[in-house]
Write a protein that holds these residues in place. Structure first.
Motif, PDB file in Angstrom:
ATOM      1  N   VAL A  90       0.730  -1.123   0.072  1.00 21.59           N
ATOM      2  CA  VAL A  90      -0.006   0.135   0.059  1.00 21.59           C
ATOM      3  C   VAL A  90       0.920   1.340   0.101  1.00 21.59           C
ATOM      4  O   VAL A  90       0.595   2.169  -0.871  1.00 21.59           O
ATOM      5  CB  VAL A  90      -0.889  -0.199   1.106  1.00 21.59           C
ATOM      6  CG1 VAL A  90      -1.709   1.214   1.479  1.00 21.59           C
ATOM      7  CG2 VAL A  90      -1.801  -1.211   1.055  1.00 21.59           C
ATOM      8  N   GLY A  91       1.755   1.355   1.013  1.00 22.19           N
ATOM      9  CA  GLY A  91       2.666   2.513   1.027  1.00 22.19           C
ATOM     10  C   GLY A  91       3.513   2.772  -0.331  1.00 22.19           C
ATOM     11  O   GLY A  91       3.742   3.668  -0.783  1.00 22.19           O
ATOM     12  N   GLY A  92       4.137   1.609  -0.852  1.00 24.70           N
ATOM     13  CA  GLY A  92       5.022   1.738  -2.081  1.00 24.70           C
ATOM     14  C   GLY A  92       4.132   1.981  -3.165  1.00 24.70           C
ATOM     15  O   GLY A  92       4.516   3.125  -3.937  1.00 24.70           O
ATOM     16  N   ILE A  93       2.894   1.262  -3.596  1.00 28.92           N
ATOM     17  CA  ILE A  93       2.156   1.942  -4.887  1.00 28.92           C
ATOM     18  C   ILE A  93       1.761   3.288  -4.424  1.00 28.92           C
ATOM     19  O   ILE A  93       1.540   4.092  -5.444  1.00 28.92           O
ATOM     20  CB  ILE A  93       1.237   1.000  -4.900  1.00 28.92           C
ATOM     21  CG1 ILE A  93       1.552  -0.284  -5.320  1.00 28.92           C
ATOM     22  CG2 ILE A  93       0.271   1.446  -6.258  1.00 28.92           C
ATOM     23  CD1 ILE A  93       0.606  -1.444  -5.489  1.00 28.92           C
ATOM     24  N   ALA A  94       1.112   3.670  -3.446  1.00 29.91           N
ATOM     25  CA  ALA A  94       0.806   4.814  -3.272  1.00 29.91           C
ATOM     26  C   ALA A  94       1.782   5.914  -3.438  1.00 29.91           C
ATOM     27  O   ALA A  94       1.550   6.998  -3.817  1.00 29.91           O
ATOM     28  CB  ALA A  94      -0.170   4.920  -1.755  1.00 29.91           C
ATOM     29  N   GLY A  95       2.936   5.749  -2.538  1.00 26.26           N
ATOM     30  CA  GLY A  95       3.955   6.796  -2.856  1.00 26.26           C
ATOM     31  C   GLY A  95       4.472   6.863  -4.048  1.00 26.26           C
ATOM     32  O   GLY A  95       4.718   8.287  -4.430  1.00 26.26           O
ATOM     33  N   MET A  96       4.577   5.790  -4.965  1.00 26.98           N
ATOM     34  CA  MET A  96       4.831   5.913  -6.295  1.00 26.98           C
ATOM     35  C   MET A  96       3.908   6.779  -7.298  1.00 26.98           C
ATOM     36  O   MET A  96       4.236   7.624  -7.921  1.00 26.98           O
ATOM     37  CB  MET A  96       5.257   4.517  -6.822  1.00 26.98           C
ATOM     38  CG  MET A  96       6.421   3.883  -6.425  1.00 26.98           C
ATOM     39  SD  MET A  96       8.066   5.186  -6.604  1.00 26.98           S
ATOM     40  CE  MET A  96       8.004   5.489  -8.061  1.00 26.98           C
ATOM     41  N   LEU A  97       2.576   6.527  -6.885  1.00 26.02           N
ATOM     42  CA  LEU A  97       1.354   7.444  -7.629  1.00 26.02           C
ATOM     43  C   LEU A  97       1.625   8.912  -7.398  1.00 26.02           C
ATOM     44  O   LEU A  97       1.607   9.696  -8.173  1.00 26.02           O
ATOM     45  CB  LEU A  97       0.184   6.936  -7.131  1.00 26.02           C
ATOM     46  CG  LEU A  97      -0.069   5.603  -7.902  1.00 26.02           C
ATOM     47  CD1 LEU A  97      -1.578   4.893  -7.069  1.00 26.02           C
ATOM     48  CD2 LEU A  97      -0.354   5.553  -9.221  1.00 26.02           C
ATOM     49  N   ILE A  98       1.990   9.261  -5.992  1.00 27.85           N
ATOM     50  CA  ILE A  98       2.316  10.463  -5.735  1.00 27.85           C
ATOM     51  C   ILE A  98       3.465  11.156  -6.318  1.00 27.85           C
ATOM     52  O   ILE A  98       3.344  12.339  -6.687  1.00 27.85           O
ATOM     53  CB  ILE A  98       2.289  10.761  -4.070  1.00 27.85           C
ATOM     54  CG1 ILE A  98       0.814  10.317  -3.329  1.00 27.85           C
ATOM     55  CG2 ILE A  98       2.857  12.081  -3.547  1.00 27.85           C
ATOM     56  CD1 ILE A  98       1.286  10.137  -1.980  1.00 27.85           C
ATOM     57  N   VAL A  99       4.630  10.423  -6.287  1.00 26.04           N
ATOM     58  CA  VAL A  99       5.845  10.841  -6.839  1.00 26.04           C
ATOM     59  C   VAL A  99       5.447  11.218  -8.591  1.00 26.04           C
ATOM     60  O   VAL A  99       6.024  12.027  -9.114  1.00 26.04           O
ATOM     61  CB  VAL A  99       6.981   9.782  -6.984  1.00 26.04           C
ATOM     62  CG1 VAL A  99       8.022   9.919  -7.935  1.00 26.04           C
ATOM     63  CG2 VAL A  99       7.471   9.718  -5.508  1.00 26.04           C
ATOM     64  N   TYR A 100       4.682  10.385  -9.033  1.00 24.45           N
ATOM     65  CA  TYR A 100       4.365  10.503 -10.480  1.00 24.45           C
ATOM     66  C   TYR A 100       3.178  11.591 -10.758  1.00 24.45           C
ATOM     67  O   TYR A 100       2.732  11.782 -11.797  1.00 24.45           O
ATOM     68  CB  TYR A 100       3.713   9.086 -11.144  1.00 24.45           C
ATOM     69  CG  TYR A 100       4.818   8.431 -11.705  1.00 24.45           C
ATOM     70  CD1 TYR A 100       5.317   8.544 -12.821  1.00 24.45           C
ATOM     71  CD2 TYR A 100       5.288   7.360 -10.725  1.00 24.45           C
ATOM     72  CE1 TYR A 100       6.393   7.660 -13.272  1.00 24.45           C
ATOM     73  CE2 TYR A 100       6.234   6.231 -11.243  1.00 24.45           C
ATOM     74  CZ  TYR A 100       6.920   6.705 -12.611  1.00 24.45           C
ATOM     75  OH  TYR A 100       7.720   5.953 -12.888  1.00 24.45           O
ATOM     76  N   GLY A 101       2.866  12.389  -9.568  1.00 22.60           N
ATOM     77  CA  GLY A 101       2.001  13.473  -9.764  1.00 22.60           C
ATOM     78  C   GLY A 101       0.505  13.312  -9.330  1.00 22.60           C
ATOM     79  O   GLY A 101      -0.297  14.263  -9.705  1.00 22.60           O
ATOM     80  N   VAL A 102      -0.104  12.136  -8.918  1.00 21.22           N
ATOM     81  CA  VAL A 102      -1.274  11.747  -8.520  1.00 21.22           C
ATOM     82  C   VAL A 102      -1.437  12.573  -7.211  1.00 21.22           C
ATOM     83  O   VAL A 102      -0.611  12.449  -6.444  1.00 21.22           O
ATOM     84  CB  VAL A 102      -1.690  10.337  -8.392  1.00 21.22           C
ATOM     85  CG1 VAL A 102      -2.982  10.078  -8.326  1.00 21.22           C
ATOM     86  CG2 VAL A 102      -1.146   9.691 -10.018  1.00 21.22           C
ATOM     87  N   ALA A 103      -2.631  13.200  -7.097  1.00 22.15           N
ATOM     88  CA  ALA A 103      -3.078  13.735  -5.868  1.00 22.15           C
ATOM     89  C   ALA A 103      -3.005  12.763  -4.731  1.00 22.15           C
ATOM     90  O   ALA A 103      -3.358  11.610  -4.654  1.00 22.15           O
ATOM     91  CB  ALA A 103      -4.457  14.315  -5.819  1.00 22.15           C
ATOM     92  N   HIS A 104      -2.520  13.324  -3.310  1.00 27.85           N
ATOM     93  CA  HIS A 104      -2.295  12.400  -2.246  1.00 27.85           C
ATOM     94  C   HIS A 104      -3.565  11.460  -1.995  1.00 27.85           C
ATOM     95  O   HIS A 104      -3.584  10.295  -1.765  1.00 27.85           O
ATOM     96  CB  HIS A 104      -1.829  13.239  -1.123  1.00 27.85           C
ATOM     97  CG  HIS A 104      -0.373  13.698  -1.333  1.00 27.85           C
ATOM     98  ND1 HIS A 104      -0.071  14.843  -2.408  1.00 27.85           N
ATOM     99  CD2 HIS A 104       0.586  13.686  -0.608  1.00 27.85           C
ATOM    100  CE1 HIS A 104       1.062  14.940  -2.151  1.00 27.85           C
ATOM    101  NE2 HIS A 104       1.514  14.349  -0.878  1.00 27.85           N
ATOM    102  N   ASN A 105      -4.476  12.178  -1.926  1.00 35.49           N
ATOM    103  CA  ASN A 105      -6.034  11.730  -1.393  1.00 35.49           C
ATOM    104  C   ASN A 105      -6.372  10.597  -2.112  1.00 35.49           C
ATOM    105  O   ASN A 105      -6.954   9.341  -1.923  1.00 35.49           O
ATOM    106  CB  ASN A 105      -6.879  12.689  -1.008  1.00 35.49           C
ATOM    107  CG  ASN A 105      -6.507  13.593   0.080  1.00 35.49           C
ATOM    108  OD1 ASN A 105      -6.153  13.299   1.015  1.00 35.49           O
ATOM    109  ND2 ASN A 105      -6.902  14.835   0.125  1.00 35.49           N
ATOM    110  N   ALA A 106      -6.258  10.867  -3.615  1.00 34.26           N
ATOM    111  CA  ALA A 106      -6.839  10.013  -4.492  1.00 34.26           C
ATOM    112  C   ALA A 106      -5.937   8.697  -4.487  1.00 34.26           C
ATOM    113  O   ALA A 106      -6.317   7.701  -4.696  1.00 34.26           O
ATOM    114  CB  ALA A 106      -6.846  10.755  -5.892  1.00 34.26           C
ATOM    115  N   ALA A 107      -4.852   9.171  -4.438  1.00 36.75           N
ATOM    116  CA  ALA A 107      -3.781   7.857  -4.801  1.00 36.75           C
ATOM    117  C   ALA A 107      -3.985   7.011  -3.542  1.00 36.75           C
ATOM    118  O   ALA A 107      -4.105   5.872  -4.039  1.00 36.75           O
ATOM    119  CB  ALA A 107      -2.074   8.233  -4.554  1.00 36.75           C
TER     120      ALA A 107
END
Length: 359
Positions: free
Chosen positions: A303-320
């Motif tokens: 969960v932390g890894g995928i959510a963190g990478m989505l945020i790195v790629y510019g996805v909004a924190h809450n949505a990720a």
């Protein structure tokens, strides 16, 4: 086929009944732990989102999901898991030996589903599932050498497809052929690392074969392990380059592709805006899933890894965060349900596997 081998003859009479009961007991224990893990995961996710103020918006997104999209995501996850089952049968049991003496039931499919469910118990991502699958196959009397080579082959094929996806989508993003993040650090670098990993795996496998022969006299167990690894890597290369078994490759592609579609559909379910592109989602998914190798409970590493990478790629924190939590819940629910049904079928219909020849 990829690896030659056969199942040994098992004992008769009461020994057969004890053998079958022991198999069912092991699988039942794994499934019970998986159910507890799913409950713990959902409870932990809810408490975290409730107690941490910065994540309240993510919880609000989950409380207002579009259930039509959730049902669609569940259907996609079923197809993804069926892809794994298809690849498992083509690689781990190509001769369909597990189907024999079982009244026509697809026992290999049932064992594959049980492996998926049991793998949720152990940390370590896919390797935890390999351990559970190896345990079940060992209880059925499959030789350890055959288990090692075929399970390694399946794992390496999954890894190779992940690496090729990073290369294709990374280059596509970097060159502008695919819409999304153009930054070289997030596109070319992962693609280059994946390519280097493939080259290193082929080189190490080639060396492992010669090292195994040198160590066989003094360290036979180490030599057998190296031989299994080398053979598995070579088999994977044969599958991808020379088209050894199209069913296994198709199954692995479906396993990855439809699971990423589940993640992308999760963004639709929570009404994310803007919606991230598929290329961004698959890059973040593959890289972030490496966090699942960290021995943490309830898939926290994933969960932390995928959510963190989505945020790195510019996805909004809450949505990720909300999308990843929904994706993980579906990813636990479907294999746990399928594995539970498979366990019930195995318990009712499967006797000891009997085969008259040895490897």
């Amino acid at each position: 086929m990829i690896v030659e081998g056969s199942l040994p003859v098992t004992l008769d009479g009461s020994a057969q009944g004890h053998h079958a009961r022991r198999v069912m007991s092991d699988v039942k224990r794994h499934l019970q732990k998986s159910a507890l893990k799913l409950v713990g995961y959902l409870l932990a996710a809810y408490l975290v989102l409730k107690l941490i103020p910065t994540l309240k918006q993510a919880l609000r997104s989950l409380e207002h999901v579009s259930w039509e999209w959730v049902l669609g995501a569940i259907a996609l996850e079923v197809v993804s898991e069926l892809g794994f089952v298809l690849a498992w049968g083509a690689i781990v049991d190509p001769e369909k030996l597990l189907d024999r003496d079982c009244h026509g039931r697809r026992t290999d499919d049932d064992v594959a589903w049980a492996q998926l469910a049991g793998g949720l118990v152990l940390p370590g991502g896919a390797w935890g599932g390999v351990g559970v699958g190896a345990l079940i196959l060992h209880r059925f009397g499959v030789p350890n050498k055959v288990i090692a080579e075929r399970e390694f082959n399946l794992s390496f094929l999954n890894t190779a497809v992940d690496a090729l996806a990073l290369i294709i989508f990374g280059v596509g993003l970097a060159t502008g052929l695919l819409a999304g993040e153009p930054h070289l650090l997030l596109t070319v670098l992962p693609a280059a690392v994946a390519a280097a990993g493939i080259a290193a795996g082929l080189l190490i496998a080639r060396r492992a074969s010669s090292d195994a022969e040198r160590l066989r006299a003094k360290h036979p167990k180490i030599a057998n392990t190296l031989t299994a690894l080398a053979n598995a890597v070579d088999d994977t290369k044969q599958l991808l380059v020379h088209g050894g078994s199209w069913m296994s490759v198709l199954g692995v592609l479906a396993y990855l592709g439809f699971d990423v579609l589940v993640m992308w559909t999760a963004f639709l379910a929570i009404h994310a805006h803007p919606l991230p592109g598929f290329a961004i989602v698959i890059m973040a998914y593959i890289i972030g899933a490496l966090g699942g190798s960290i021995p943490l409970p309830a898939s926290i590493g994933t969960v932390g890894g995928i959510a963190g990478m989505l945020i790195v790629y510019g996805v909004a924190h809450n949505a990720a965060i909300a999308a990843v939590l929904l994706h993980q819940a579906i990813g636990l629910l479907v294999p746990l349900t399928g594995g539970g049904i498979a366990y019930a079928i195995l318990r009712q219909r499967v006797g000891p596997i009997i085969h008259a020849t040895h490897e």
